[in-house]
Design an enzyme around this catalytic site. Structure first.
Site, PDB file in Angstrom:
ATOM      1  N   ASP A   3       0.855  -1.190   0.000  1.00 55.36           N
ATOM      2  CA  ASP A   3       0.000   0.000   0.000  1.00 55.36           C
ATOM      3  C   ASP A   3       0.886   1.233   0.000  1.00 55.36           C
ATOM      4  O   ASP A   3       2.054   1.179  -0.401  1.00 55.36           O
ATOM      5  CB  ASP A   3      -0.900  -0.027   1.266  1.00 55.36           C
ATOM      6  CG  ASP A   3      -2.212   0.736   1.070  1.00 55.36           C
ATOM      7  OD1 ASP A   3      -2.175   1.976   1.083  1.00 55.36           O
ATOM      8  OD2 ASP A   3      -3.251   0.074   0.900  1.00 55.36           O
TER       9      ASP A   3
ATOM     10  N   ASP B  13      -2.212   2.583  18.139  1.00 56.78           N
ATOM     11  CA  ASP B  13      -2.984   1.371  17.871  1.00 56.78           C
ATOM     12  C   ASP B  13      -2.306   0.462  16.835  1.00 56.78           C
ATOM     13  O   ASP B  13      -2.884  -0.560  16.440  1.00 56.78           O
ATOM     14  CB  ASP B  13      -4.407   1.717  17.401  1.00 56.78           C
ATOM     15  CG  ASP B  13      -5.433   1.570  18.530  1.00 56.78           C
ATOM     16  OD1 ASP B  13      -5.065   1.086  19.617  1.00 56.78           O
ATOM     17  OD2 ASP B  13      -6.604   1.940  18.300  1.00 56.78           O
TER      18      ASP B  13
ATOM     19  N   HIS C  59      -3.699   6.323   3.735  1.00 59.66           N
ATOM     20  CA  HIS C  59      -4.481   5.171   3.279  1.00 59.66           C
ATOM     21  C   HIS C  59      -3.882   3.873   3.825  1.00 59.66           C
ATOM     22  O   HIS C  59      -4.600   3.004   4.344  1.00 59.66           O
ATOM     23  CB  HIS C  59      -4.509   5.182   1.746  1.00 59.66           C
ATOM     24  CG  HIS C  59      -5.318   4.111   1.110  1.00 59.66           C
ATOM     25  ND1 HIS C  59      -4.789   2.873   0.794  1.00 59.66           N
ATOM     26  CD2 HIS C  59      -6.606   4.085   0.701  1.00 59.66           C
ATOM     27  CE1 HIS C  59      -5.728   2.139   0.211  1.00 59.66           C
ATOM     28  NE2 HIS C  59      -6.837   2.845   0.152  1.00 59.66           N
TER      29      HIS C  59
ATOM     30  N   ASN D 126      -7.252  -2.007  24.376  1.00 56.67           N
ATOM     31  CA  ASN D 126      -6.406  -1.053  25.090  1.00 56.67           C
ATOM     32  C   ASN D 126      -7.181   0.204  25.463  1.00 56.67           C
ATOM     33  O   ASN D 126      -6.596   1.221  25.818  1.00 56.67           O
ATOM     34  CB  ASN D 126      -5.163  -0.686  24.268  1.00 56.67           C
ATOM     35  CG  ASN D 126      -5.497  -0.045  22.930  1.00 56.67           C
ATOM     36  OD1 ASN D 126      -6.652  -0.049  22.520  1.00 56.67           O
ATOM     37  ND2 ASN D 126      -4.502   0.501  22.268  1.00 56.67           N
TER      38      ASN D 126
ATOM     39  N   VAL E  78      -9.483   2.176  17.881  1.00 63.05           N
ATOM     40  CA  VAL E  78     -10.185   1.115  17.173  1.00 63.05           C
ATOM     41  C   VAL E  78      -9.607  -0.243  17.555  1.00 63.05           C
ATOM     42  O   VAL E  78      -8.621  -0.332  18.289  1.00 63.05           O
ATOM     43  CB  VAL E  78     -10.062   1.329  15.643  1.00 63.05           C
ATOM     44  CG1 VAL E  78     -10.777   2.612  15.228  1.00 63.05           C
ATOM     45  CG2 VAL E  78      -8.602   1.345  15.196  1.00 63.05           C
TER      46      VAL E  78
ATOM     47  N   ALA F 161      -7.654  -7.121  -9.086  1.00 61.27           N
ATOM     48  CA  ALA F 161      -8.771  -7.983  -8.675  1.00 61.27           C
ATOM     49  C   ALA F 161      -9.209  -8.935  -9.789  1.00 61.27           C
ATOM     50  O   ALA F 161      -9.614 -10.071  -9.527  1.00 61.27           O
ATOM     51  CB  ALA F 161      -9.949  -7.119  -8.209  1.00 61.27           C
TER      52      ALA F 161
ATOM     53  N   TYR G 167      -7.444 -10.386 -12.204  1.00 62.32           N
ATOM     54  CA  TYR G 167      -6.565 -11.480 -12.644  1.00 62.32           C
ATOM     55  C   TYR G 167      -7.168 -12.809 -12.229  1.00 62.32           C
ATOM     56  O   TYR G 167      -7.836 -12.913 -11.185  1.00 62.32           O
ATOM     57  CB  TYR G 167      -5.155 -11.338 -12.047  1.00 62.32           C
ATOM     58  CG  TYR G 167      -4.363 -10.174 -12.595  1.00 62.32           C
ATOM     59  CD1 TYR G 167      -4.138 -10.060 -13.970  1.00 62.32           C
ATOM     60  CD2 TYR G 167      -3.845  -9.193 -11.754  1.00 62.32           C
ATOM     61  CE1 TYR G 167      -3.418  -8.985 -14.487  1.00 62.32           C
ATOM     62  CE2 TYR G 167      -3.122  -8.121 -12.262  1.00 62.32           C
ATOM     63  CZ  TYR G 167      -2.910  -8.018 -13.636  1.00 62.32           C
ATOM     64  OH  TYR G 167      -2.210  -6.966 -14.132  1.00 62.32           O
TER      65      TYR G 167
ATOM     66  N   SER H 137     -11.295  -0.432  -0.656  1.00 61.98           N
ATOM     67  CA  SER H 137     -10.030  -0.437   0.090  1.00 61.98           C
ATOM     68  C   SER H 137     -10.247  -0.759   1.556  1.00 61.98           C
ATOM     69  O   SER H 137      -9.371  -1.318   2.217  1.00 61.98           O
ATOM     70  CB  SER H 137      -9.359   0.942   0.029  1.00 61.98           C
ATOM     71  OG  SER H 137      -8.719   1.144  -1.183  1.00 61.98           O
TER      72      SER H 137
END
Ligand SMILES: [Ca+2]
Ligand SMILES: [Ca+2]
Ligand SMILES: [Ca+2]
Ligand SMILES: [Ca+2]
Length: 445
Positions: free
Chosen positions: A169, A178, A226, A240, A244, A336, A338, A391
């Site tokens: 990425d 996090d 991203h 924690n 998230v 995607a 292939y 994504s």
């Protein structure tokens, strides 16, 4: 491995049973313990027991009891209670019977596995915003269209410890509170010595590699947002009390940056895929998937070959289906589209179960749906943000693969893919638009 020895003659066990039923029987509940041992639901630690000796028994007599089962005192717990280790592969029920027959022993019982029932206390989970992690019956918050991760956590399945995934990425703010615990460090590479210690062609790649800039820094600024977001959905640190939780609360993510300011090239994508594949084989890593929340450009045999090769090394290639509102069986969207057997292509759902208006689909080339809209995750710097897109759907699946792999070790990529697609929940909006006709459901992982 040393197995159980002739000390376990039938005679001894028979005499143990006689003692069990006799009046001299002292403590514990061997009846319950032996029954529960037959039920795999009651998890127990292998090759150890808790043994309570009778008070005031001489050490030599205790030793004769331990000798019956090849036991060793491992830890004093309290009073006359000890944790005792046994030879590998010991039949715990037989050992308990043997010990209960000995004059020095009050009782012996398994060291049961107990688990805290895990409910995320992470802010975005408890507030109702982290819907992609919810299930129909997850604690605190529910959404039937979520990945059902909250239900898996509730059963104690929140850790993917020992499993690695590649994040191909942008860069990633791996120092994010996090993320930092779940960031992989290359143990075979010494940082800062200017030497390619592990011989993979990359100097000082302790935290992955940046193929866009051909350097070792995999986080170059807040524009690496991203990649940071995607990583938090796979492996944001859960429990924690902040931010998230990813599908995997514990996991190791290997970062291959090849997008910079949102764009990259096929050449760098090929290098990134090959880098991850090589790391797995070079260092014998339990790396089961890469997350690929990117796409575009035309057909590349070179990229497809790199993806196929990663599949030959049992790495699934999770690909976002793309955000073009199109049927990619007809209008291909790469990677995607292939035909590589190890690709798992993912379409995006809204929190009400409808297919996101932007999401690509394809009854033969898109495998399943997963949460993609309004997904909160980690964001630079030390922050959180909601994003929309396929994504965001792909990393729910990547995390799910890691969770499944954690609890079902040794599977091939093909077996893992079959498991992920075989556990989807039938979903109207994904019907006829995906191979599985359904959405991700990790509740049983
Ligand atoms: Ca290196
Ligand atoms: Ca080095
Ligand atoms: Ca860099
Ligand atoms: Ca957290």
């Amino acid at each position: 491995m040393p197995r159980f020895t002739p000390r376990f003659s039938h005679t001894l066990i028979a005499s143990a049973l006689v003692v069990l039923s006799g009046a001299s029987w002292a403590g514990g509940r061997p009846d319950l313990v032996l029954a529960q041992l037959q039920d795999a639901q009651h998890e127990r630690l292998a090759d150890q027991l808790l043994v309570q000796f009778k008070p005031g028994v001489a050490a030599m007599l205790r030793q004769t009891a331990l000798d019956r089962v090849g036991g060793k005192l491992a830890q004093h717990l309290h009073g006359d209670l000890h944790r005792v280790t046994l030879p590998a592969g010991t039949d715990l029920a037989a050992a308990i019977r043997a010990l209960h027959g000995h004059a020095a022993v009050d009782f012996a019982e398994p060291n049961w596995v107990v688990r805290h029932t895990k409910v995320s206390d992470d802010t975005y989970y408890t507030s109702g915003q982290l819907w992609g992690m919810y299930g129909d019956t997850s604690p605190l918050q529910q959404n039937q269209y979520g990945s059902q991760a909250g239900e898996a956590w509730d059963k104690g399945h929140f850790s993917c410890k020992g499993v690695l995934v590649g994040i191909i990425d942008e860069g990633v703010q791996y120092t994010h509170p996090d993320l930092k615990a779940n960031h992989w460090t290359n143990p075979s590479e010494i940082d800062g010595n200017g030497v390619d210690d592990d011989g993979n062609g990359y100097v000082d790649d302790t935290h992955g590699w940046d193929f866009a800039n051909d350097d070792k820094s995999v986080y170059d600024g807040t524009f690496d947002s991203h990649g940071t977001h995607v990583s938090g959905t796979v492996g944001g640190k859960g429990g924690n009390g902040a931010g998230v939780a990813g599908v995997c609360w514990k996991v190791k993510m290997v970062h291959a940056k090849f997008l910079d300011h949102g764009t990259g090239s096929t050449a760098d994508a090929i290098l990134a895929v090959k880098y991850i594949t090589d790391l797995k084989t070079r260092h014998n890593l339990n790396l089961v998937a890469t997350n690929n929340s990117w796409g575009g450009g035309g057909y590349s045999q070179g990229l497809k070959d790199a993806i196929d090769d990663s599949g030959n090394k049992n790495i699934l290639f999770v690909a976002a289906a793309g955000n073009g509102s199109s049927n990619i069986d007809i209008t291909p969207h790469y990677p995607a589209s292939y035909t590589s057997a190890n690709i798992v292509a993912v379409a995006a759902l809204n929190s009400n179960g409808t297919l996101a208006s932007y999401s690509n689909w394809g009854p033969t080339s898109v495998d399943l749906c997963a949460p993609g809209s309004g997904i909160y995750s980690t964001y630079p710097t030390n922050s959180y943000a909601a994003l929309n897109g396929t994504s965001m759907a792909a990393p729910h699946v990547t995390g799910g693969i890691a969770l499944y792999a954690k609890n079902h070790p040794g599977l091939t990529a093909a077996q893992l893919k079959t498991a992920i697609l075989g556990t989807t929940t039938a979903t109207t909006s994904c019907n006829g638009k995906t191979v599985s006709n359904g959405r991700l459901n990790v509740s049983t992982f």
